[in-house]
Write a protein that holds these residues in place. Structure first.
Motif, PDB file in Angstrom:
ATOM      1  N   SER A 150     -12.238  -3.419 -28.354  1.00 15.66           N
ATOM      2  CA  SER A 150     -11.826  -2.022 -28.542  1.00 15.66           C
ATOM      3  C   SER A 150     -12.275  -1.183 -27.353  1.00 15.66           C
ATOM      4  N   ILE A 151     -11.702  -1.463 -26.204  1.00 13.56           N
ATOM      5  CA  ILE A 151     -12.026  -0.673 -25.020  1.00 13.56           C
ATOM      6  C   ILE A 151     -10.741  -0.018 -24.523  1.00 13.56           C
ATOM      7  N   PRO A 152     -10.869   1.145 -23.882  1.00 12.30           N
ATOM      8  CA  PRO A 152      -9.664   1.836 -23.403  1.00 12.30           C
ATOM      9  C   PRO A 152      -9.009   1.086 -22.242  1.00 12.30           C
ATOM     10  N   ALA A 153      -7.776   1.440 -21.970  1.00 11.09           N
ATOM     11  CA  ALA A 153      -7.006   0.772 -20.921  1.00 11.09           C
ATOM     12  C   ALA A 153      -7.669   0.920 -19.554  1.00 11.09           C
ATOM     13  N   TRP A 154      -8.212   2.109 -19.266  1.00  5.96           N
ATOM     14  CA  TRP A 154      -8.817   2.305 -17.956  1.00  5.96           C
ATOM     15  C   TRP A 154     -10.022   1.391 -17.755  1.00  5.96           C
ATOM     16  N   LEU A 155     -10.775   1.126 -18.833  1.00 10.94           N
ATOM     17  CA  LEU A 155     -11.927   0.235 -18.721  1.00 10.94           C
ATOM     18  C   LEU A 155     -11.484  -1.217 -18.586  1.00 10.94           C
ATOM     19  N   THR A 156     -10.383  -1.570 -19.240  1.00 15.04           N
ATOM     20  CA  THR A 156      -9.814  -2.914 -19.095  1.00 15.04           C
ATOM     21  C   THR A 156      -9.404  -3.157 -17.648  1.00 15.04           C
ATOM     22  N   VAL A 157      -8.717  -2.192 -17.047  1.00 14.00           N
ATOM     23  CA  VAL A 157      -8.284  -2.319 -15.650  1.00 14.00           C
ATOM     24  C   VAL A 157      -9.492  -2.358 -14.728  1.00 14.00           C
ATOM     25  N   LEU A 158     -10.477  -1.521 -14.986  1.00 14.58           N
ATOM     26  CA  LEU A 158     -11.690  -1.502 -14.155  1.00 14.58           C
ATOM     27  C   LEU A 158     -12.430  -2.837 -14.232  1.00 14.58           C
ATOM     28  N   CYS A 159     -12.521  -3.411 -15.420  1.00  5.94           N
ATOM     29  CA  CYS A 159     -13.165  -4.722 -15.575  1.00  5.94           C
ATOM     30  C   CYS A 159     -12.367  -5.807 -14.859  1.00  5.94           C
ATOM     31  N   GLY A 160     -11.047  -5.715 -14.899  1.00  6.04           N
ATOM     32  CA  GLY A 160     -10.206  -6.660 -14.170  1.00  6.04           C
ATOM     33  C   GLY A 160     -10.397  -6.545 -12.667  1.00  6.04           C
ATOM     34  N   MET A 163      -2.364   2.683   1.418  1.00  2.00           N
ATOM     35  CA  MET A 163      -2.088   3.183   0.090  1.00  2.00           C
ATOM     36  C   MET A 163      -1.548   2.066  -0.814  1.00  2.00           C
ATOM     37  N   PHE A 164      -0.677   1.222  -0.243  1.00  2.00           N
ATOM     38  CA  PHE A 164      -0.103   0.140  -1.035  1.00  2.00           C
ATOM     39  C   PHE A 164      -1.181  -0.837  -1.476  1.00  2.00           C
ATOM     40  N   GLN A 165      -2.213  -1.006  -0.662  1.00  2.00           N
ATOM     41  CA  GLN A 165      -3.289  -1.929  -1.018  1.00  2.00           C
ATOM     42  C   GLN A 165      -4.033  -1.439  -2.261  1.00  2.00           C
ATOM     43  N   VAL A 166      -4.241  -0.151  -2.384  1.00  2.00           N
ATOM     44  CA  VAL A 166      -4.906   0.415  -3.553  1.00  2.00           C
ATOM     45  C   VAL A 166      -4.056   0.187  -4.805  1.00  2.00           C
ATOM     46  N   ILE A 167      -2.758   0.383  -4.676  1.00  6.46           N
ATOM     47  CA  ILE A 167      -1.856   0.141  -5.807  1.00  6.46           C
ATOM     48  C   ILE A 167      -1.909  -1.329  -6.201  1.00  6.46           C
ATOM     49  N   TRP A 168      -1.907  -2.220  -5.222  1.00  2.00           N
ATOM     50  CA  TRP A 168      -1.970  -3.650  -5.496  1.00  2.00           C
ATOM     51  C   TRP A 168      -3.273  -4.022  -6.201  1.00  2.00           C
ATOM     52  N   ILE A 169      -4.387  -3.424  -5.793  1.00  2.00           N
ATOM     53  CA  ILE A 169      -5.683  -3.693  -6.430  1.00  2.00           C
ATOM     54  C   ILE A 169      -5.646  -3.273  -7.897  1.00  2.00           C
ATOM     55  N   VAL A 170      -5.050  -2.138  -8.191  1.00  2.00           N
ATOM     56  CA  VAL A 170      -4.945  -1.660  -9.573  1.00  2.00           C
ATOM     57  C   VAL A 170      -4.050  -2.595 -10.395  1.00  2.00           C
ATOM     58  N   ILE A 171      -2.951  -3.046  -9.806  1.00  2.00           N
ATOM     59  CA  ILE A 171      -2.051  -3.955 -10.526  1.00  2.00           C
ATOM     60  C   ILE A 171      -2.754  -5.275 -10.838  1.00  2.00           C
ATOM     61  N   VAL A 172      -3.429  -5.842  -9.858  1.00  2.09           N
ATOM     62  CA  VAL A 172      -4.165  -7.094 -10.076  1.00  2.09           C
ATOM     63  C   VAL A 172      -5.266  -6.879 -11.116  1.00  2.09           C
ATOM     64  N   GLY A 173      -5.956  -5.752 -11.052  1.00  7.72           N
ATOM     65  CA  GLY A 173      -6.984  -5.441 -12.043  1.00  7.72           C
ATOM     66  C   GLY A 173      -6.420  -5.349 -13.447  1.00  7.72           C
ATOM     67  N   ALA A 174      -5.240  -4.754 -13.578  1.00 12.66           N
ATOM     68  CA  ALA A 174      -4.610  -4.645 -14.895  1.00 12.66           C
ATOM     69  C   ALA A 174      -4.222  -6.022 -15.429  1.00 12.66           C
ATOM     70  N   VAL A 175      -3.625  -6.837 -14.574  1.00 17.24           N
ATOM     71  CA  VAL A 175      -3.221  -8.178 -15.006  1.00 17.24           C
ATOM     72  C   VAL A 175      -4.444  -8.997 -15.406  1.00 17.24           C
ATOM     73  N   LEU A 176      -5.470  -9.006 -14.577  1.00 14.26           N
ATOM     74  CA  LEU A 176      -6.674  -9.784 -14.892  1.00 14.26           C
ATOM     75  C   LEU A 176      -7.392  -9.236 -16.123  1.00 14.26           C
TER      76      LEU A 176
END
Length: 89
Positions: free
Chosen positions: A27-37, A1-14
């Motif tokens: 002009s993209i939403p936050a969820w798309l920014t994290v997904l692209c990261g 579970m912690f690995q999934v959280i870490w992946i989301v955090i790294v995605g958000a930062v990137l």
């Protein structure tokens, strides 16, 4: 579970780092920014593995640069595609 959280955090930062590095407004939403990261991190890791620099002694600078570069490309592509996707609704 912690690995999934870490992946989301790294995605958000990137993702947000990629938005900062790109010129203009994305002009993209936050969820798309994290997904692209997250996509940038995945592709960057794959490329680093392919050229043999995924796991080195010390900080893996080349891998991180590849991740950021891939995130920039992903955010740029997402930003270009988002208005067309949004207009379909």
């Amino acid at each position: 579970m912690f690995q999934v959280i870490w992946i989301v955090i790294v995605g958000a930062v990137l993702g947000y780092l990629a938005k900062f590095l790109l010129s203009g407004k994305q002009s993209i939403p936050a969820w798309l920014t994290v997904l692209c990261g997250m996509l940038g991190a995945l592709i960057g890791n794959f490329l680093a593995t392919m050229i043999g620099v995924n796991d080195t002694r010390g900080i893996d600078w080349i891998r991180h640069i590849l991740q950021i570069g891939c995130a920039v490309v992903a955010v740029a592509a997402g930003s270009a595609a988002w208005p067309r996707i949004r207009s379909r609704d």
